[in-house]
Design an enzyme around this catalytic site. Structure first.
Site, PDB file in Angstrom:
ATOM      1  N   ASP A   1       0.838  -1.199   0.000  1.00  0.00           N
ATOM      2  CA  ASP A   1       0.000   0.000   0.000  1.00  0.00           C
ATOM      3  C   ASP A   1       0.874   1.251   0.000  1.00  0.00           C
ATOM      4  OD1 ASP A   1      -2.325   1.677   0.372  1.00  0.00           O
ATOM      5  OD2 ASP A   1      -1.821   1.767   2.494  1.00  0.00           O
ATOM      6  N   GLU A  57      -2.048  -4.885  -3.966  1.00  0.00           N
ATOM      7  CA  GLU A  57      -1.050  -4.221  -3.133  1.00  0.00           C
ATOM      8  C   GLU A  57      -0.039  -5.219  -2.583  1.00  0.00           C
ATOM      9  OE1 GLU A  57      -3.857  -0.512  -1.596  1.00  0.00           O
ATOM     10  OE2 GLU A  57      -3.599  -2.285  -0.320  1.00  0.00           O
TER      11      GLU A  57
END
EC number: 3.1.26.3
Length: 254
Positions: free
Chosen positions: A71, A143
């Site tokens: 992320d 992610e």
């Protein structure tokens, strides 16, 4: 010399194991082809594809930690792309573009384009609930793969994956760059009107894939409706519909 156990079952077991290993390697290679990166440690790729429901007793073997890292890496990589691609853009525009590119729906689309859904390791309950198509899980997988590439090959590896996956989206946002709900609220407040009110007009679909129709009302004006796979998305769609209908926004959201 007599044997105390049959040979065929043992041979068959080895053949099944070999096929399973071959199938897994083929799956990994297919994903690597789509993301454009070859892992030196393919265990990282498998971890990035493992949901907690598959190994509930060992969170360290799931994608959670890689998703946490990915992320942050994704945000930095996309920020760098935007900084270089739009040299005249102000901070506000860059922030809106970043939010659009790294939102859950965008990451889920990228993961779907990589074809990872069929290869996510899930528990039986999650499989039965249709989790392979769950946008939140697909976004996490996107992610996690970025995070796994960062661990495996460093910044260049992760940056390369992100650039290949997000390059087209960089110049073609899927929705207006401005936040429709915020724009509508500011418009209403600027005219001395109460904050727009949002209500669920209709909900359909199963729990794992709901569909909402939301109505937004501004005092003294006809409500507008919007639809989406979450309340948040539907509220944005309703606000945008109101803004466009009242000619506050043009169709492209400006």
């Amino acid at each position: 010399m007599a044997l105390d156990r049959p040979v065929e079952p043992a041979v068959h077991a080895r053949q099944v194991m070999k096929r399973g290993t071959s199938n897994q390697a083929g799956m990994q290679a297919a994903i690597e082809d789509r993301i454009g990166y070859r892992f030196r440690d393919r265990d990282l790729l498998m971890q990035a594809l493992t949901h907690i429901s598959a190994v509930p007793s060992d969170k360290a073997q799931t994608y959670q930690r890689l998703e946490f890292l990915g992320d942050r890496v994704l945000g930095l990589a996309v920020s760098d792309m935007l900084f270089r691609a739009f040299p005249d853009a102000e901070e506000g525009e860059l922030s809106r573009r970043l939010a659009e590119l790294v939102r859950r729906e965008s990451c889920a689309e990228v993961a779907a384009a990589w074809g990872v859904g069929d290869h996510v390791r899930l528990g039986d309950g999650e499989i039965a609930a249709g989790a392979r198509e769950n946008a939140a899980i697909l976004a996490d997988i996107c992610e996690a793969i970025v995070g796994a590439a960062f661990v495996d090959g460093g910044t260049a590896a992760a940056q390369g994956i992100v650039e290949r996956a997000f390059r087209e989206r960089l110049h073609a946002p899927r929705r207006p760059l401005r936040d429709a709900k915020t724009a509508l609220q500011e418009w209403a407040q600027g005219r001395g009107l109460p904050t727009p009110a949002y209500t669920v007009a209709h909900r359909s679909g199963p729990d794992h894939a709901p569909h909402f129709r939301i109505a937004v009302a501004v005092r003294g004006m006809t409500p507008a409706e919007g639809a989406g796979t979450s309340k948040r998305v539907a509220e944005q769609a309703a606000a945008r519909e109101f803004l466009v209908r009242e000619q506050i926004w043009t169709a492209d959201g400006n």
